[in-house]
Structure formats: C-alpha cells, structure tokens
Design a protein around this motif. Sequence first.
Motif, PDB file in Angstrom:
ATOM      1  N   TRP A  55       0.807  -1.215   0.000  1.00 13.63           N
ATOM      2  CA  TRP A  55       0.000   0.000   0.000  1.00 13.63           C
ATOM      3  C   TRP A  55       0.836   1.260   0.000  1.00 13.63           C
ATOM      4  CZ3 TRP A  55      -4.057  -2.463  -1.269  1.00 13.63           C
ATOM      5  CH2 TRP A  55      -4.501  -3.598  -0.598  1.00 13.63           C
ATOM      6  N   ALA A  56       1.815   1.346   0.884  1.00 13.56           N
ATOM      7  CA  ALA A  56       2.600   2.574   1.019  1.00 13.56           C
ATOM      8  C   ALA A  56       3.344   2.904  -0.279  1.00 13.56           C
ATOM      9  CB  ALA A  56       3.590   2.453   2.183  1.00 13.56           C
ATOM     10  N   LEU A  62       1.244   6.994  -6.678  1.00 17.51           N
ATOM     11  CA  LEU A  62       0.031   7.733  -7.040  1.00 17.51           C
ATOM     12  C   LEU A  62       0.113   9.181  -6.564  1.00 17.51           C
ATOM     13  CD1 LEU A  62      -2.658   5.008  -6.245  1.00 17.51           C
ATOM     14  CD2 LEU A  62      -1.882   5.767  -8.510  1.00 17.51           C
ATOM     15  N   GLN A  63       0.625   9.385  -5.340  1.00 16.75           N
ATOM     16  CA  GLN A  63       0.752  10.736  -4.811  1.00 16.75           C
ATOM     17  C   GLN A  63       1.748  11.547  -5.636  1.00 16.75           C
ATOM     18  OE1 GLN A  63      -1.238  11.900  -2.123  1.00 16.75           O
ATOM     19  NE2 GLN A  63      -0.571  13.777  -3.115  1.00 16.75           N
ATOM     20  N   ALA A  64       2.815  10.915  -6.100  1.00 20.29           N
ATOM     21  CA  ALA A  64       3.780  11.616  -6.950  1.00 20.29           C
ATOM     22  C   ALA A  64       3.116  12.077  -8.249  1.00 20.29           C
ATOM     23  CB  ALA A  64       4.976  10.715  -7.249  1.00 20.29           C
ATOM     24  N   LEU A  65       2.253  11.251  -8.808  1.00 21.46           N
ATOM     25  CA  LEU A  65       1.506  11.657 -10.009  1.00 21.46           C
ATOM     26  C   LEU A  65       0.598  12.839  -9.706  1.00 21.46           C
ATOM     27  CD1 LEU A  65       0.475   8.345 -11.755  1.00 21.46           C
ATOM     28  CD2 LEU A  65       1.590  10.282 -12.834  1.00 21.46           C
ATOM     29  N   LEU A  66      -0.064  12.806  -8.566  1.00 25.58           N
ATOM     30  CA  LEU A  66      -0.960  13.901  -8.195  1.00 25.58           C
ATOM     31  C   LEU A  66      -0.199  15.185  -7.921  1.00 25.58           C
ATOM     32  CD1 LEU A  66      -3.432  12.001  -5.842  1.00 25.58           C
ATOM     33  CD2 LEU A  66      -3.812  12.720  -8.203  1.00 25.58           C
ATOM     34  N   HIS A  89      -6.706   9.093  -8.902  1.00 24.88           N
ATOM     35  CA  HIS A  89      -7.784   9.234  -7.918  1.00 24.88           C
ATOM     36  C   HIS A  89      -8.703   8.019  -7.928  1.00 24.88           C
ATOM     37  CE1 HIS A  89      -6.897  13.182  -6.432  1.00 24.88           C
ATOM     38  NE2 HIS A  89      -6.970  13.736  -7.637  1.00 24.88           N
ATOM     39  N   ALA A  90      -8.997   7.501  -9.098  1.00 27.57           N
ATOM     40  CA  ALA A  90      -9.853   6.311  -9.188  1.00 27.57           C
ATOM     41  C   ALA A  90      -9.197   5.125  -8.491  1.00 27.57           C
ATOM     42  CB  ALA A  90     -10.153   5.982 -10.653  1.00 27.57           C
ATOM     43  N   GLU A 132      -8.611  18.510  -7.776  1.00 28.59           N
ATOM     44  CA  GLU A 132      -7.610  17.851  -8.623  1.00 28.59           C
ATOM     45  C   GLU A 132      -6.530  17.133  -7.835  1.00 28.59           C
ATOM     46  OE1 GLU A 132      -6.152  20.808 -11.323  1.00 28.59           O
ATOM     47  OE2 GLU A 132      -7.884  20.604 -12.637  1.00 28.59           O
ATOM     48  N   GLU A 133      -6.187  17.648  -6.664  1.00 31.19           N
ATOM     49  CA  GLU A 133      -5.069  17.061  -5.927  1.00 31.19           C
ATOM     50  C   GLU A 133      -5.488  16.257  -4.700  1.00 31.19           C
ATOM     51  OE1 GLU A 133      -1.636  19.530  -5.441  1.00 31.19           O
ATOM     52  OE2 GLU A 133      -2.099  20.655  -7.264  1.00 31.19           O
ATOM     53  N   ALA A 134      -6.735  16.441  -4.248  1.00 29.79           N
ATOM     54  CA  ALA A 134      -7.166  15.743  -3.040  1.00 29.79           C
ATOM     55  C   ALA A 134      -8.614  15.281  -3.172  1.00 29.79           C
ATOM     56  CB  ALA A 134      -6.995  16.661  -1.829  1.00 29.79           C
TER      57      ALA A 134
END
Length: 163
Positions: A55-56, A62-66, A89-90, A132-134
């Motif tokens: 998970w981490a 995913l967070q880096a993409l966001l 996000h999906a 968009e980011e959260a």
Amino acid sequence: MRCRHVGAIGLGLAMLFSSGAARADDLTAVVLSGESAAAGKRLAEARALIADKKWAEGLALLQALLDSSGSPLVALDARRAVPARRLAHAQIARLPPRVLEAYRQRAEPRARRWLARGVAERDPALLTKVVEEAFCTPSGEVALNLLGDLAFERGRFDEAEAW
C-alpha cells in the motif's frame, strides 16, 4: 436506371467502410499531444504494487503523479486517453477502507487549508486545486459541491452539473 444508382451507392459504401477500417488500424499509431507513456507506466507500477498489497509504495507513486505539475494524458486504448490524475484518484478510491482512511488522514490537512482559502476567497482556482489534488478527501467532496454551487450561481448550468 435505378440499378445504376444502387450500384453506385453500393460502391460508395464499400469505399467508405474500407477506408474507415484502414483509419481504425492507423489509430494505434496516433499519439495525442500531452500523452505520457511514462505516466502510464507509473500508474501500472502503482496498480501492481497495490495488487501485491504494498500500500505505502503504491500510494507513494500515485501521490507523486498527483503532485506533479499538470496532468498528462494516459492512453486507455487506441481511441481513448484520460488525464493521469483522474486514473490516480480512481485507484485511490478503490483502496480497501482502512488504507483509504489512512490516505485521507494524511492528505486531509493540506486539502483543508486549500479549501479554507478557497471558501474564504470564493476562488474557483483554489477549489479546483482541492478537487484535482485531493479528490478522495472530505475536503475534496466539499470543494466539488461548492464548485457546482458557484457555477450554478453564475448561470453555468452545464458546468454546475459536471461538478
């Protein structure tokens, strides 16, 4: 005379369908402006990590993409491409409840700050940043609804419905 027209129409349809098939095959070679194979690869890596219950690591990708500027397009198939941010996000939204809750606890404080400023200033740009980011945070939901309300107030009903 009628047979000649039917024959001409048949020939025209045959040419139309054959050229359409050729164009459909050519779509595999089309690359859209803004499309990023690297972003697609990172999404695939994140999905693989999440499938392995890492998970981490998956969330970090995913967070880096966001967090990256803009939102490159990722090809879904030869005919469709979507923003990488939406796919990220999906993927986050599909996480198991306990993992999603941990993500929300980590992402919510920053989103809440953006939301507070966006509400105070009634600033669609700040509210859009929250979405968009959260998107998968409670603040993302509030920002999404408020963007719809603001668009409605401006008489932009299609935009309001989209939000």
